[in-house]
Design an enzyme around this catalytic site. Structure first.
Site, short mmCIF file in Angstrom:
data_model
loop_
_atom_site.label_atom_id
_atom_site.label_comp_id
_atom_site.label_asym_id
_atom_site.label_seq_id
_atom_site.Cartn_x
_atom_site.Cartn_y
_atom_site.Cartn_z
CD1 TRP A 24 0.28 0.44 3.35
CD2 TRP A 24 -0.18 -1.72 2.99
NE1 TRP A 24 0.79 -0.28 4.40
CE2 TRP A 24 0.52 -1.61 4.21
CE3 TRP A 24 -0.58 -3.00 2.55
CZ2 TRP A 24 0.84 -2.73 5.00
CZ3 TRP A 24 -0.26 -4.09 3.34
CH2 TRP A 24 0.43 -3.95 4.54
CD GLU A 37 -3.66 3.16 7.15
OE1 GLU A 37 -3.77 2.85 8.34
OE2 GLU A 37 -2.55 3.20 6.57
CD GLN A 42 -10.12 -3.84 15.05
OE1 GLN A 42 -10.51 -3.72 13.89
NE2 GLN A 42 -10.90 -3.56 16.07
CG LEU A 80 -8.14 -9.98 6.89
CD1 LEU A 80 -8.62 -8.82 6.02
CD2 LEU A 80 -6.80 -9.60 7.52
CE1 TYR A 82 -11.59 -7.23 16.98
CE2 TYR A 82 -9.80 -8.22 15.73
CZ TYR A 82 -10.34 -7.83 16.92
OH TYR A 82 -9.64 -8.03 18.07
CE1 TYR A 120 -3.93 4.55 12.75
CE2 TYR A 120 -5.56 3.27 11.52
CZ TYR A 120 -4.25 3.64 11.73
OH TYR A 120 -3.26 3.14 10.94
CG ASP A 138 -1.38 3.37 15.38
OD1 ASP A 138 -0.53 4.12 15.91
OD2 ASP A 138 -1.06 2.52 14.52
CB CYS A 202 15.30 5.07 18.90
SG CYS A 202 13.96 6.27 18.82
CB CYS A 208 12.92 9.15 24.16
SG CYS A 208 11.80 7.95 24.90
N1 ADE Z 1 -0.30 0.16 10.40
C1 ADE Z 1 -1.38 0.91 10.16
N2 ADE Z 1 -1.25 1.59 9.01
C2 ADE Z 1 -0.06 1.25 8.51
C3 ADE Z 1 0.64 1.59 7.34
N3 ADE Z 1 0.13 2.43 6.46
N4 ADE Z 1 1.85 1.04 7.16
C4 ADE Z 1 2.36 0.19 8.06
N5 ADE Z 1 1.73 -0.18 9.16
C5 ADE Z 1 0.54 0.34 9.39
#
Ligand code: ADE
Length: 346
Positions: A24, A37, A42, A80, A82, A120, A138, A202, A208
Site C-alpha cells: 500500500w 488502513e 486490527q 482477517l 472483525y 484513527y 493508534d 532510535c 525521549c
Molecule cells: N499500520 C497501520 N497503518 C499502517 C501503514 N500504512 N503502514 C504500516 N503499518 C501500518
C-alpha cells in the site's frame, strides 16, 4: 510541547532509509489506502499483505465494492477477523455512490462521519492519501508519545488521544504521508510493543524521557481489559452424500452473516450427541470425535469439542448442503471453525 518539533527531521531521515516495502506504499489512490488502513487496524502487517492484494484484484474500485455481494465480501475477508470492518466498507461505498461521490471526502470531519471510519482511520486516510495535517493516533503512535513524555495517563482515554492528535498536527510537516508512516514505522520496528525497544537504533532517543531515565517498560499505561467470557460448544459436522451441512449465522452479533457448522452449547459426549441428534431426526451411520480446540476473539473465548457425523438419512431441510470444495472456495467460514474444516478432507 515545543520540543516535539525536533522529532520531525530525524524521523523522516530514518524512515527514508529504513522503511519497509509494503504494497500500500506504492499507491496514492485513496480507495486503496482506505482498504489498507481498515485491514491494518486490527491485523498484523504480514497478515494483511496477502489479503490486501487479493481484495484489490477482485474489487479494484469503489464501484466494484458496492456491486459485490455480502457473501463474496466476507469470503475475501475470511480469516482477517472483525468482520464488521468488511460490512462497513461496503456500507460506506454505497453511501458515497448514492451521494454521487466518486471518492472518499478530502475532509477529516466528513471522513469520520462515514461507516467504519473513526478518528484513527480518518487521520491516516487524511494524511496518507490527501496530504491533510491529520495525525493517525493508534497504539504505535501512543506508545512512542507516552515514552517521549513519560506520560502515565491511560492511553485508552479519548482525552489523551485527542490531545496527542492536536499536538502532532501542530508539528506535521508538509509531507504528511511520510510523517504519519514514519511514526507508525518507528512504533512497529523500534519502539516495539512486546519486549525491549531498540533504543540504540532510535533516531529520536535523544529527547525521549523514558529512554533517558530507563523507564521505557512503564509506558504506555493501558488499563487491563475485562476478562473474556468463555463459551463452551460442540461443533457437529454433518456429512451426507459427500456433502457437508452448513448454516448462515444471524445478521447481527459475533461473526454476523458468516457460515458455520451445525453446533450447540456445552460439551457433549458421544452418547449425549446421539441423544441430541435424535431431535433433529438424523439417522446415524457413524461418529468420529475430532478433538478439542479453542478460539479466542477479543471479548469471548470458544472452547470447543467437535464430531464428524456421517448420516444414513436426514429429515431436515434447514441446512445448506455443500461439497468440501465449495465450502472452501465459496462460503466464508470463520477461522474459529478451520480446525474442524481441515479434518473433513482427510
Ligand atoms: N499500520 C497501520 N497503518 C499502517 C501503514 N500504512 N503502514 C504500516 N503499518 C501500518
Amino acid at each position: 510541547m515545543q520540543e516535539l518539533k525536533q522529532i520531525v527531521k530525524p524521523l523522516l531521515t530514518w524512515f527514508e532509509k529504513e522503511k519497509r516495502d509494503l504494497p500500500w506504499r506504492h499507491t496514492s489512490d485513496s480507495y486503496k489506502i482506505w482498504i489498507s488502513e481498515i485491514m491494518l487496524q486490527q491485523t498484523r502487517v504480514e497478515a494483511v499483505k496477502v489479503y490486501y492484494e487479493r481484495f484489490l484484484k477482485e474489487l479494484p474500485t469503489l464501484q466494484d465494492l458496492t456491486n459485490t455481494s455480502e457473501d463474496k465480501l466476507l469470503k475475501l475477508w475470511e480469516g482477517l477477523g472483525y468482520y464488521s470492518r468488511a460490512r462497513n466498507l461496503k456500507k460506506c461505498a454505497e453511501q458515497l455512490i448514492q451521494n454521487n461521490q466518486t471518492e472518499l471526502p478530502r475532509d477529516y470531519e466528513l471522513l469520520k462521519k462515514l461507516p467504519g471510519i473513526g478518528s484513527y482511520a480518518a487521520g491516516s486516510i487524511g494524511s496518507i492519501a490527501y496530504n491533510l495535517k491529520t495525525p493517525a493516533i493508534d497504539g504505535n503512535v501512543l506508545r512512542v508519545m507516552t515514552r517521549i513524555f513519560e506520560d502515565d495517563r491511560d492511553i485508552m482515554r479519548e482525552k489523551v488521544r485527542k490531545e496527542y492528535f492536536e499536538e502532532i498536527s501542530k508539528i506535521m510537516p508538509d509531507n504528511t504521508r511520510d510523517f504519519t508512516e514514519s511514526l507508525m514505522e518507528l512504533g512497529a520496528l523500534i519502539c516495539v510493543p512486546n519486549g525491549e525497544p531498540l533504543c540504540k537504533k532510535c533516531p529520536i532517543s535523544f529527547l525521549c524521557q523514558a529512554f533517558i531515565h530507563g523507564t521505557t517498560n512503564k509506558y504506555p499505561n493501558k488499563k487491563k481489559e475485562a476478562k473474556r467470557k468463555i463459551e463452551i460448544k460442540t461443533i457437529i459436522i454433518l456429512e451426507y452424500n459427500e456433502k457437508i451441512a452448513i448454516q448462515k449465522r444471524p445478521s447481527t452479533g459475533l461473526l454476523a452473516s458468516m457460515y458455520e457448522f451445525y453446533n450447540c452449547e456445552n460439551k457433549l459426549s458421544e452418547k449425549q450427541l446421539i441423544e441430541y441428534l435424535k431431535k433433529d431426526r438424523v439417522e446415524l451411520k457413524d461418529i468420529t470425535a475430532l478433538g478439542d480446540t479453542k478460539h479466542i476473539f477479543s471479548h469471548i473465548e470458544w472452547h470447543m469439542t467437535g464430531y464428524l457425523v456421517h448420516c444414513k438419512k436426514i429429515n431436515e431441510n434447514r441446512f445448506l448442503w455443500v461439497t468440501p470444495e465449495k465450502l472452501e472456495n465459496t462460503y466464508s467460514l470463520p477461522t474459529a471453525f478451520h480446525f474442524y474444516a481441515k479434518q473433513i478432507k482427510r
